[in-house]
Design a protein around this motif. Structure first.
Motif, short mmCIF file in Angstrom:
data_model
loop_
_atom_site.label_atom_id
_atom_site.label_comp_id
_atom_site.label_asym_id
_atom_site.label_seq_id
_atom_site.Cartn_x
_atom_site.Cartn_y
_atom_site.Cartn_z
N GLY A 63 46.04 -50.11 52.11
CA GLY A 63 44.87 -49.35 52.05
C GLY A 63 43.64 -50.15 52.30
N GLN A 64 42.58 -49.95 51.58
CA GLN A 64 41.28 -50.63 51.61
C GLN A 64 41.33 -51.86 50.64
OE1 GLN A 64 38.99 -49.97 53.95
NE2 GLN A 64 40.72 -48.49 54.58
N GLY A 65 42.08 -51.81 49.58
CA GLY A 65 42.25 -52.68 48.60
C GLY A 65 43.23 -53.91 49.15
N ARG A 66 43.52 -54.71 48.00
CA ARG A 66 44.31 -55.80 48.18
C ARG A 66 45.84 -55.28 47.72
NH1 ARG A 66 42.23 -61.21 46.01
NH2 ARG A 66 44.25 -61.84 47.16
N GLY A 67 46.81 -55.93 48.35
CA GLY A 67 48.23 -55.53 48.13
C GLY A 67 48.81 -54.57 48.73
N VAL A 68 50.38 -54.38 49.14
CA VAL A 68 51.11 -53.56 49.50
C VAL A 68 51.16 -52.23 48.78
CG1 VAL A 68 53.39 -52.72 50.67
CG2 VAL A 68 52.07 -55.15 50.92
N LEU A 69 50.74 -51.18 49.38
CA LEU A 69 51.01 -49.80 48.50
C LEU A 69 52.43 -49.50 48.76
CD1 LEU A 69 47.54 -47.87 49.74
CD2 LEU A 69 48.01 -49.52 47.57
N VAL A 119 68.73 -47.08 54.16
CA VAL A 119 67.14 -47.46 54.33
C VAL A 119 66.61 -46.94 52.99
CG1 VAL A 119 67.11 -45.09 55.40
CG2 VAL A 119 65.19 -46.89 56.07
N GLY A 120 65.48 -47.45 52.74
CA GLY A 120 64.75 -47.30 51.58
C GLY A 120 63.23 -47.32 51.70
N CYS A 121 62.48 -47.01 50.59
CA CYS A 121 60.97 -47.00 50.70
C CYS A 121 60.78 -47.42 49.08
CB CYS A 121 60.43 -46.13 51.22
SG CYS A 121 58.47 -45.97 51.29
N ALA A 122 59.79 -48.17 48.83
CA ALA A 122 59.47 -48.39 47.54
C ALA A 122 57.87 -48.10 47.52
CB ALA A 122 59.55 -49.67 46.82
N VAL A 123 57.29 -47.58 46.46
CA VAL A 123 55.78 -47.34 46.15
C VAL A 123 55.18 -47.92 44.89
CG1 VAL A 123 55.89 -45.07 47.71
CG2 VAL A 123 56.13 -45.07 45.22
N TRP A 124 54.25 -48.71 45.18
CA TRP A 124 53.57 -49.28 43.80
C TRP A 124 52.60 -48.30 43.19
CZ3 TRP A 124 56.42 -53.45 43.38
CH2 TRP A 124 57.19 -54.02 44.43
N VAL A 125 52.64 -47.96 42.10
CA VAL A 125 52.20 -46.65 41.57
C VAL A 125 50.81 -47.16 41.23
CG1 VAL A 125 51.99 -44.75 39.86
CG2 VAL A 125 54.22 -45.46 41.23
N ASP A 126 50.51 -48.53 40.38
CA ASP A 126 49.29 -48.97 40.07
C ASP A 126 48.49 -49.42 41.29
OD1 ASP A 126 50.63 -52.52 39.36
OD2 ASP A 126 51.29 -51.16 40.92
N ARG A 127 48.98 -49.92 42.20
CA ARG A 127 48.00 -50.17 43.26
C ARG A 127 47.37 -48.79 43.93
NH1 ARG A 127 52.13 -54.68 46.01
NH2 ARG A 127 51.96 -56.34 44.37
N LEU A 128 48.37 -47.67 43.97
CA LEU A 128 48.03 -46.48 44.56
C LEU A 128 46.73 -46.05 43.63
CD1 LEU A 128 51.43 -45.10 45.79
CD2 LEU A 128 49.40 -45.49 47.05
N GLU A 129 46.92 -46.00 42.57
CA GLU A 129 45.87 -45.65 41.23
C GLU A 129 44.81 -46.20 41.78
OE1 GLU A 129 45.74 -42.83 39.72
OE2 GLU A 129 47.74 -42.09 39.72
N ALA A 130 44.83 -47.70 41.70
CA ALA A 130 43.59 -48.28 41.87
C ALA A 130 43.07 -48.03 43.54
CB ALA A 130 43.97 -50.02 42.21
N GLU A 131 43.83 -47.76 44.54
CA GLU A 131 43.04 -47.21 45.70
C GLU A 131 42.17 -46.19 45.48
OE1 GLU A 131 42.89 -48.10 49.82
OE2 GLU A 131 43.81 -49.01 48.27
N VAL A 132 42.93 -45.16 44.94
CA VAL A 132 42.13 -43.83 44.56
C VAL A 132 40.76 -44.26 43.65
CG1 VAL A 132 42.16 -41.76 43.08
CG2 VAL A 132 44.33 -42.49 44.28
N ARG A 133 40.49 -45.18 43.14
CA ARG A 133 39.44 -45.54 42.26
C ARG A 133 38.45 -46.39 43.18
NH1 ARG A 133 43.49 -46.30 38.10
NH2 ARG A 133 43.28 -48.62 38.53
N SER A 134 39.03 -46.94 44.37
CA SER A 134 38.27 -47.80 44.72
C SER A 134 37.27 -47.17 45.75
CB SER A 134 39.00 -48.86 45.67
OG SER A 134 39.70 -48.17 46.75
#
Length: 355
Positions: free
Chosen positions: A312-318, A340-355
């Motif tokens: 997203g707009q911040g750093r790191g893969v979401l 096939v699979g997909c992982a999501v990084w919850v802490d980074r996603l929450e940081a993206e919401v706050r940015s």
């Protein structure tokens, strides 16, 4: 939407109808991670021991425990697994415990349909967190492996080059080495292995080195002969140049794929499947930030086919995902199983919401 509401929406997504919510133990055996993920990943694990000396690690991800459990229940049985919970890794830029969610589709007969579902899952996660215009990077491991198989080179180098795919610095160093091979080799050239072993034994004794506390003279002689054989296996300069040109391709997806197609005079690569997979990502939402990176791959050799990551707009893969058809077989299944699979990084996603 509040953090609690977002968490609830994510949990509903990973436990949707037809998806088994998986909760592997927090303490898991580390052997599979060391075998498959290598020392770099192993250095980030948090290890502990039971009272009987049995070694465990705090769960560093969900994919391997889910795959191991799936094999035990029938590797060829189609299944969908979701997960949401803590994982534990040593990180320089954040806490060692953080939440990860995701989905794994194992043994589904239609690989394209499975990939569609994973991409739709990734899009749904980003929608929950309000990420409307992600930057997407995509690569295709099958395309590189096809290129590597078609290149003019001694077969001994193909697995070594493949092992460095996804490691730009290591790949560059290896190609530099192949382009400038050593012209002189120290040590006995042309001697039989037994004579080399005797030569090594004499050197070790002369220098006060133990013959039993480390590698034996015979092991050293065998490794020396392997190294000699590698040095003698010349890779044509044209092949090295072709690999470098291919790996340097990165940019807007349509432009990058056109650059690969323009190389047809040197090598013919099947791009239809790659374009279809890129279009699957493009259709997952409006994105002018879709990049195809020919050198992009997770640093794990059980991955196959397409891989992608979204930021997203911040750093790191979401969000990151891909195909890993070799994993279950590497873990003990009798045959290659589509996955096939997909992982999501919850802490980074929450940081993206706050940015």
């Amino acid at each position: 939407m509040t953090p609690t509401a977002r968490r609830d929406a994510l949990r509903a997504l990973v436990s949707a109808p037809g998806v088994t919510l998986s909760a592997p133990p927090i303490l898991v055996p580390p052997a599979a991670y060391f075998d498959l993920a290598g020392e770099e990943f192993g250095a980030r694990m948090i290890l502990t021991q039971g009272t009987d000396g049995t070694e465990f690690c705090l769960r560093p991800d969900f994919t391997l425990p889910i795959a191991i459990d799936h094999i035990a229940s029938g590797a060829a049985t189609p299944a969908a697994y979701g997960y949401l919970g803590p994982v534990f890794r040593q990180r320089a830029d954040g806490p060692t415990e953080f939440d990860q969610g995701g989905m794994e589709l194992l043994a589904l007969p239609d690989a394209d349909a499975a990939l569609d579902k994973i991409i739709a899952f990734a899009r749904s996660v980003l929608d929950i967190y309000g990420v409307t215009a992600p930057h997407i990077r995509v690569g295709d491991i099958d395309l590189f492996e096809t290129l590597l198989a078609a290149c003019d080179m001694p077969d001994v180098w193909r697995p070594r080059i493949r092992a460095r795919f996804g490691h730009p610095e290591a790949m560059s160093a290896l190609l530099d080495r192949l382009a400038n091979p050593h012209t002189a080799t120290s040590g006995p050239v042309g001697m039989p292995e037994t004579d080399i072993a005797d030569w090594v034994r004499e050197l070790m004794l002369t220098n006060g080195l133990s013959l039993t506390e480390s590698r034996s003279p015979e092991e050293i002689a065998q490794r020396y002969l392997e190294k000699q054989a590698l040095e003698a296996a010349h890779v044509p300069a044209e092949t090295i140049d072709l690999l470098r040109r291919y790996l340097a391709i990165s940019g807007a997806a349509d432009t990058a794929l056109a650059q690969i197609e323009a190389m047809r005079g040197l090598i013919d690569l099947p791009l239809d499947a790659t374009r279809r997979r890129v279009d699957q990502l493009r259709l997952s939402g409006e994105s002018s930030n879709l990049v195809f990176d020919a050198a992009f791959s997770p640093r794990l050799d059980y991955y196959t086919g397409i891989t992608f990551e979204m930021t997203g707009q911040g750093r790191g893969v979401l969000v990151s995902g891909g195909q890993y058809d070799r994993l279950l077989q590497r873990l003990g299944a009798n045959e290659q199983i589509p996955a096939v699979g997909c992982a999501v990084w919850v802490d980074r996603l929450e940081a993206e919401v706050r940015s």
